[in-house]
Write an enzyme that holds these catalytic residues in place. Structure first.
Site, PDB file in Angstrom:
ATOM      1  N   HIS A 135       0.879  -1.174   0.000  1.00 45.91           N
ATOM      2  CA  HIS A 135       0.000   0.000   0.000  1.00 45.91           C
ATOM      3  C   HIS A 135       0.916   1.222   0.000  1.00 45.91           C
ATOM      4  CE1 HIS A 135      -2.751   2.982   1.848  1.00 45.91           C
ATOM      5  NE2 HIS A 135      -3.746   2.209   1.444  1.00 45.91           N
ATOM      6  N   ASP A 212       3.250  -4.289   7.982  1.00 42.57           N
ATOM      7  CA  ASP A 212       1.968  -3.601   7.810  1.00 42.57           C
ATOM      8  C   ASP A 212       0.873  -4.657   7.983  1.00 42.57           C
ATOM      9  OD1 ASP A 212      -0.407  -2.639   6.824  1.00 42.57           O
ATOM     10  OD2 ASP A 212       0.448  -1.760   5.004  1.00 42.57           O
ATOM     11  N   GLN A 215      -4.426  -5.316   6.933  1.00 43.01           N
ATOM     12  CA  GLN A 215      -5.405  -6.261   6.377  1.00 43.01           C
ATOM     13  C   GLN A 215      -5.352  -7.627   7.050  1.00 43.01           C
ATOM     14  OE1 GLN A 215      -7.744  -5.458   4.336  1.00 43.01           O
ATOM     15  NE2 GLN A 215      -7.015  -3.473   3.627  1.00 43.01           N
ATOM     16  N   LYS A 238     -10.375  -1.250  10.233  1.00 40.52           N
ATOM     17  CA  LYS A 238     -10.395  -2.455   9.384  1.00 40.52           C
ATOM     18  C   LYS A 238     -10.634  -3.710  10.211  1.00 40.52           C
ATOM     19  CE  LYS A 238      -7.185  -0.403   6.072  1.00 40.52           C
ATOM     20  NZ  LYS A 238      -8.086   0.073   5.014  1.00 40.52           N
ATOM     21  N   CYS A 376      -4.756   2.388  -3.656  1.00 40.25           N
ATOM     22  CA  CYS A 376      -3.513   2.932  -3.076  1.00 40.25           C
ATOM     23  C   CYS A 376      -2.359   1.942  -3.236  1.00 40.25           C
ATOM     24  CB  CYS A 376      -3.688   3.319  -1.611  1.00 40.25           C
ATOM     25  SG  CYS A 376      -4.890   4.609  -1.368  1.00 40.25           S
TER      26      CYS A 376
HETATM   27  N1  7TS Z   1      -1.851  -0.820   4.605  1.00 40.89           N
HETATM   28  C1  7TS Z   1      -2.762  -1.582   3.994  1.00 40.89           C
HETATM   29  C2  7TS Z   1      -2.398  -2.972   3.582  1.00 40.89           C
HETATM   30  C3  7TS Z   1      -4.027  -1.078   3.756  1.00 40.89           C
HETATM   31  O1  7TS Z   1      -4.928  -1.853   3.156  1.00 40.89           O
HETATM   32  C4  7TS Z   1      -4.342   0.242   4.152  1.00 40.89           C
HETATM   33  C5  7TS Z   1      -5.669   0.869   3.844  1.00 40.89           C
HETATM   34  C6  7TS Z   1      -3.368   0.979   4.824  1.00 40.89           C
HETATM   35  C7  7TS Z   1      -2.132   0.424   5.026  1.00 40.89           C
HETATM   36  C8  7TS Z   1      -3.621   2.356   5.347  1.00 40.89           C
HETATM   37  O2  7TS Z   1      -4.476   2.286   6.439  1.00 40.89           O
HETATM   38  P1  7TS Z   1      -5.027   3.597   7.145  1.00 40.89           P
HETATM   39  O3  7TS Z   1      -6.019   3.109   8.116  1.00 40.89           O
HETATM   40  O4  7TS Z   1      -3.870   4.285   7.769  1.00 40.89           O
HETATM   41  O5  7TS Z   1      -5.629   4.429   6.043  1.00 40.89           O
HETATM   42  N2  7TS Z   1      -6.338   0.296   2.740  1.00 40.89           N
HETATM   43  C9  7TS Z   1      -7.441   0.775   2.128  1.00 40.89           C
HETATM   44  C10 7TS Z   1      -8.052   0.078   1.091  1.00 40.89           C
HETATM   45  O6  7TS Z   1      -7.692  -0.997   0.650  1.00 40.89           O
HETATM   46  N3  7TS Z   1      -9.108   0.796   0.649  1.00 40.89           N
HETATM   47  O7  7TS Z   1      -9.202   1.895   1.408  1.00 40.89           O
HETATM   48  C11 7TS Z   1      -8.163   1.900   2.321  1.00 40.89           C
END
Ligand code: 7TS
Length: 418
Positions: A135, A212, A215, A238, A376
């Site tokens: 990401h 990371d 997910q 998530k 992303c």
């Molecule tokens: N890493 C992964 C693997 C992600 O899927 C996401 C967000 C992030 C980092 C960032 O997370 P945040 O909570 O700091 O924003 N992924 C997604 C997605 O797949 N669609 O919208 C956000």
């Protein structure tokens, strides 16, 4: 922390995953006249009633600042905030509450490591190893840091199935590698990386490992000590919690050596105009008033997840993914993007001649929420030669009816655009 904190640990694990759908009020609504089929949990999952109630209770009765007041409400807010930290610690099996830093989410957690530790570890000629399936939040902060110090960002390629090329990983991991940062579960492909193996190899090469876990958290039971990662980053929204709250887990001996990354209230012990002394862990990384209600909501989400029987959950989700993959693949002109052997319940696909955004708009009309775009993860899109995909992502509350509804929506899109 008091025994009262661990509300759910003693209760029997829930093996009947299908029975959980009713816990999520958002799923009872209709969208465009259809029952909602929510297939966008990889972006943000829905909250169970228990999480909503915990946040409402916090905001209704205990809304006050933490760690400062001697009055009742402030004491209750502090207890609630710190008990959420203890629940998270317990849930991921961290050794100490000092290792649980509350952040805004995965993005902020990675930026924290990057800002605080990255500059100390890296110098000109050093390398940061990432993967082609990251990401943007696990690419851009490292890229900025590398540019700043004259280090090199090295991405490990992926195969046509969307798996990490393990031979390339071995080859690219060298004595110049100071940091290895990789995604546990890819949001764009669903690929589950062999985290323990990668961490062990990175450590053998003398690198610090940042995982990371955004997910992975809603699908897998994570034990940070078993993984032996140095850092593990994740987001509340998530994993059935609210937005605006997340966690950086870090090994205490590393966090101890790291300087604060933001200055302000809460992160200090003493301040005068010549010198500031910093607070203990984890507070030295939590400048300013934190997201108290968010932490309480995350604590409730962790309580909820603590009751889930994860082998049953994984069986439910992999059966659903298999069913959805078969049904979607039956549609003329569909190509599935991401066919790794180890996959979480993420289904990315393109349909010949129809832009992903059009797919998303038409299925929305049928009450189906999917995500469309580059997720992303632009390097993943480049790797597969597509500008965007449609992505259906499944969580514990999804069922075969949701898949059926998706298929109805996809057939409508094909009829309309061909
Ligand atoms: N890493 C992964 C693997 C992600 O899927 C996401 C967000 C992030 C980092 C960032 O997370 P945040 O909570 O700091 O924003 N992924 C997604 C997605 O797949 N669609 O919208 C956000």
């Amino acid at each position: 922390m008091s025994a009262a904190v661990k509300t759910s640990a003693a209760l029997a694990p829930i093996t009947d995953i299908a029975s959980l759908r009713g816990d999520f009020p958002a799923l009872r609504q209709r969208v465009h006249g259809h029952p909602l089929a929510y297939l966008d949990s990889a972006a943000s999952s829905q909250c169970p009633q228990a999480v909503i109630d915990a946040i409402a209770r916090q905001q209704s009765l205990d809304h006050a600042n933490v760690h400062r007041g001697v009055h009742q409400l402030s004491e209750r807010a502090t207890l609630a905030y710190e008990s959420a930290r203890e629940r998270v610690r317990d849930y991921i099996n961290a050794a100490s509450e000092h290792e649980i830093v509350f952040t805004r989410g995965t993005t902020e957690s990675i930026n924290l490591v990057c800002s605080s530790l990255g500059g100390r570890l890296l110098s000109s000629g050093d390398e940061v190893l990432i993967t082609w399936m990251e990401h943007h939040s696990n690419i851009v902060p490292w890229q900025m840091l590398c540019e700043h110090v004259g280090a090199r960002l090295v991405p490990v390629p992926i195969t046509d199935a969307g798996e990490l090329d393990l031979e390339a990983f071995d080859r690219l991991l060298t004595d110049r590698t100071r940091i290895v940062a990789f995604v546990h579960v890819s949001n764009a492909l669903g690929t589950v990386n062999p985290a323990r193996e990668l961490i062990a190899k990175a450590h053998a090469a003398g690198a610090v490992v940042v995982v990371d876990g955004a997910q992975a958290m809603p699908h897998k039971r994570i034990d940070v000590r078993d993984l032996d990662c140095d850092f593990y980053a994740f987001s509340g929204h998530k994993m059935f919690g609210p937005t605006g709250i997340g966690v950086l887990y870090g090994k205490e001996r590393l966090l101890d050596t790291m300087p604060p990354w933001q200055g302000g209230g809460e992160m200090i012990l003493t301040v005068d105009f010549d010198r500031t002394t910093f607070n203990a862990l984890p507070y030295k990384f939590e400048a300013g008033t934190p997201n108290i209600a968010g932490a309480v909501g995350l604590g409730a989400a962790v309580d909820y997840l603590s009751r889930i029987d994860f082998p049953a959950l994984e069986a439910h989700e992999s059966a659903l993914l298999e069913h959805a993959t078969e049904r979607v693949a039956e549609i003329d002109g569909v190509r599935i993007v991401g066919t790794a052997a180890e996959k979480a319940s993420v289904l990315s696909f393109v349909i010949d001649g129809i832009h992903a955004h059009d797919v998303g708009t038409i299925v929305d009309g049928a009450g189906v929420a999917v995500r469309t775009g580059h997720h992303c993860a632009m390097p993943v899109m480049d790797r597969f030669g597509v500008p965007a995909t449609a992505r259906a992502s499944f969580a514990l509350y999804n069922n075969e009816d949701d898949v059926d509804q998706l298929i109805v929506g996809l057939r409508q899109a094909v009829e309309l655009f061909r």
